[in-house]
Design a protein around this motif. Structure first.
Motif, PDB file in Angstrom:
ATOM      1  N   THR A   1       1.052  -1.235  -0.005  1.00  0.00           N
ATOM      2  CA  THR A   1       0.063   0.171   0.145  1.00  0.00           C
ATOM      3  C   THR A   1       1.127   1.114   0.192  1.00  0.00           C
ATOM      4  O   THR A   1       1.511   1.142   1.003  1.00  0.00           O
ATOM      5  CB  THR A   1      -1.247   0.425   1.416  1.00  0.00           C
ATOM      6  OG1 THR A   1      -1.888  -1.575   1.180  1.00  0.00           O
ATOM      7  CG2 THR A   1      -2.117   1.173   1.351  1.00  0.00           C
ATOM      8  N   ALA A   2       1.021   2.013  -0.851  1.00  0.00           N
ATOM      9  CA  ALA A   2       1.799   3.098  -1.353  1.00  0.00           C
ATOM     10  C   ALA A   2       0.737   4.908  -1.481  1.00  0.00           C
ATOM     11  O   ALA A   2      -0.321   4.183  -2.230  1.00  0.00           O
ATOM     12  CB  ALA A   2       2.005   2.695  -2.189  1.00  0.00           C
ATOM     13  N   PRO A   3       1.098   5.502  -0.941  1.00  0.00           N
ATOM     14  CA  PRO A   3       0.226   6.944  -1.260  1.00  0.00           C
ATOM     15  C   PRO A   3       0.943   7.480  -3.049  1.00  0.00           C
ATOM     16  O   PRO A   3       1.773   7.182  -2.962  1.00  0.00           O
ATOM     17  CB  PRO A   3       1.111   8.011   0.397  1.00  0.00           C
ATOM     18  CG  PRO A   3       1.748   7.424   1.360  1.00  0.00           C
ATOM     19  CD  PRO A   3       1.877   5.950   0.102  1.00  0.00           C
ATOM     20  N   GLY A   4      -0.250   7.826  -3.224  1.00  0.00           N
ATOM     21  CA  GLY A   4      -0.507   8.581  -4.117  1.00  0.00           C
ATOM     22  C   GLY A   4       1.206   9.182  -4.885  1.00  0.00           C
ATOM     23  O   GLY A   4       1.377   9.698  -6.088  1.00  0.00           O
ATOM     24  N   ALA A   5       0.698   9.825  -3.579  1.00  0.00           N
ATOM     25  CA  ALA A   5       2.017  11.521  -3.935  1.00  0.00           C
ATOM     26  C   ALA A   5       3.315  10.336  -3.951  1.00  0.00           C
ATOM     27  O   ALA A   5       4.977  10.893  -4.954  1.00  0.00           O
ATOM     28  CB  ALA A   5       2.313  12.635  -2.599  1.00  0.00           C
ATOM     29  N   ASP A   6       3.995   9.632  -3.502  1.00  0.00           N
ATOM     30  CA  ASP A   6       5.017   8.525  -3.063  1.00  0.00           C
ATOM     31  C   ASP A   6       5.044   8.157  -4.610  1.00  0.00           C
ATOM     32  O   ASP A   6       6.032   8.019  -5.438  1.00  0.00           O
ATOM     33  CB  ASP A   6       5.121   7.537  -2.630  1.00  0.00           C
ATOM     34  CG  ASP A   6       5.196   7.855  -0.979  1.00  0.00           C
ATOM     35  OD1 ASP A   6       5.328   8.955  -1.033  1.00  0.00           O
ATOM     36  OD2 ASP A   6       5.693   7.580  -0.593  1.00  0.00           O
ATOM     37  N   ILE A   7       4.441   7.298  -6.030  1.00  0.00           N
ATOM     38  CA  ILE A   7       4.115   7.002  -6.796  1.00  0.00           C
ATOM     39  C   ILE A   7       4.262   7.949  -7.934  1.00  0.00           C
ATOM     40  O   ILE A   7       4.789   7.520  -8.598  1.00  0.00           O
ATOM     41  CB  ILE A   7       2.779   6.177  -6.570  1.00  0.00           C
ATOM     42  CG1 ILE A   7       2.570   5.185  -5.417  1.00  0.00           C
ATOM     43  CG2 ILE A   7       3.235   5.280  -8.161  1.00  0.00           C
ATOM     44  CD1 ILE A   7       4.665   3.835  -5.416  1.00  0.00           C
ATOM     45  N   VAL A   8       2.943   8.553  -8.092  1.00  0.00           N
ATOM     46  CA  VAL A   8       3.298   9.133  -9.196  1.00  0.00           C
ATOM     47  C   VAL A   8       3.266  10.898  -8.657  1.00  0.00           C
ATOM     48  O   VAL A   8       3.191  12.045  -9.833  1.00  0.00           O
ATOM     49  CB  VAL A   8       1.867   9.772 -10.304  1.00  0.00           C
ATOM     50  CG1 VAL A   8       1.286   7.998 -10.577  1.00  0.00           C
ATOM     51  CG2 VAL A   8       0.679   9.629  -9.105  1.00  0.00           C
ATOM     52  N   GLY A   9       3.115  11.160  -6.962  1.00  0.00           N
ATOM     53  CA  GLY A   9       4.076  13.037  -7.262  1.00  0.00           C
ATOM     54  C   GLY A   9       3.079  13.601  -7.187  1.00  0.00           C
ATOM     55  O   GLY A   9       2.603  14.613  -6.618  1.00  0.00           O
TER      56      GLY A   9
END
Length: 183
Positions: A56-64
């Motif tokens: 599980t990862a925050p969207g900000a970490d993945i796509v900014g």
């Protein structure tokens, strides 16, 4: 899966029961917020020769960003991210001695799956969820997990790992420069 052991273990992990049980067993207590930018969670559950990895990862970490993609650039970032997240070899690896073969992979996101009410009434916290299922023919050879996550998603500051195997329950935090989790 052949039985519900891994699903039960994963449900315990998702419910947050495991970190507390592990912390008690290890004599310390760590509490992590459910959605913190820079923090990704890996939950691992073993059932016989099957190993389930849930990320599980925050969207900000993945796509900014964590909003619904509207620009062409945002849509391209999202498509590239989903392609990367569905390619587990770019994110993690196991010792070859474990002889783990991927049998299922799925990556989903909540950036584009919001209702009208969510857009108007909730602060946006889009995230990604990934599930990998492996068949490992030699669990005794599964001695570590090597993360390549930080190379793919450099906005991630730490990865919290919760592992539930036939031999142990273990929690650890990995950071850039420290990509190996030992079972």
């Amino acid at each position: 899966m052949k039985n519900s052991f891994a699903l039960t273990a994963l449900a315990m992990l998702a419910a947050g029961a495991f970190p507390y049980a592990s912390a008690v067993a290890e004599g310390h207590f760590h509490q992590h917020d459910a959605h913190v930018h820079g923090v990704v969670t890996f939950n691992l559950a073993q059932d016989g020769n099957e190993l389930l990895v849930e990320i599980t990862a925050p969207g900000a970490d993945i796509v900014g960003f964590e909003h619904e993609p509207s620009s062409l650039d945002d849509k391209e970032k999202l498509a590239r991210a989903l392609a990367t997240l569905q390619t587990p070899d770019t994110l993690l690896s196991f010792p070859s001695a474990a002889n783990c073969q991927l049998t299922q992979a799925e990556a989903t996101e909540t950036l584009t799956h919001r209702s009208h009410d969510q857009h108007e009434h909730e602060h946006e916290h889009g995230e990604f969820s990934v599930q990998f299922l492996y068949q490992c023919n030699n669990m005794a050879g599964l001695t570590y997990l090597e993360l390549h996550w930080f190379e793919q998603f450099p906005a991630t500051e730490q990865v919290n790992i919760n592992a539930f195997t036939a031999k142990q329950q273990k929690a650890a935090t990995l950071k850039p420069g420290q990509p190996r989790f030992h079972f």
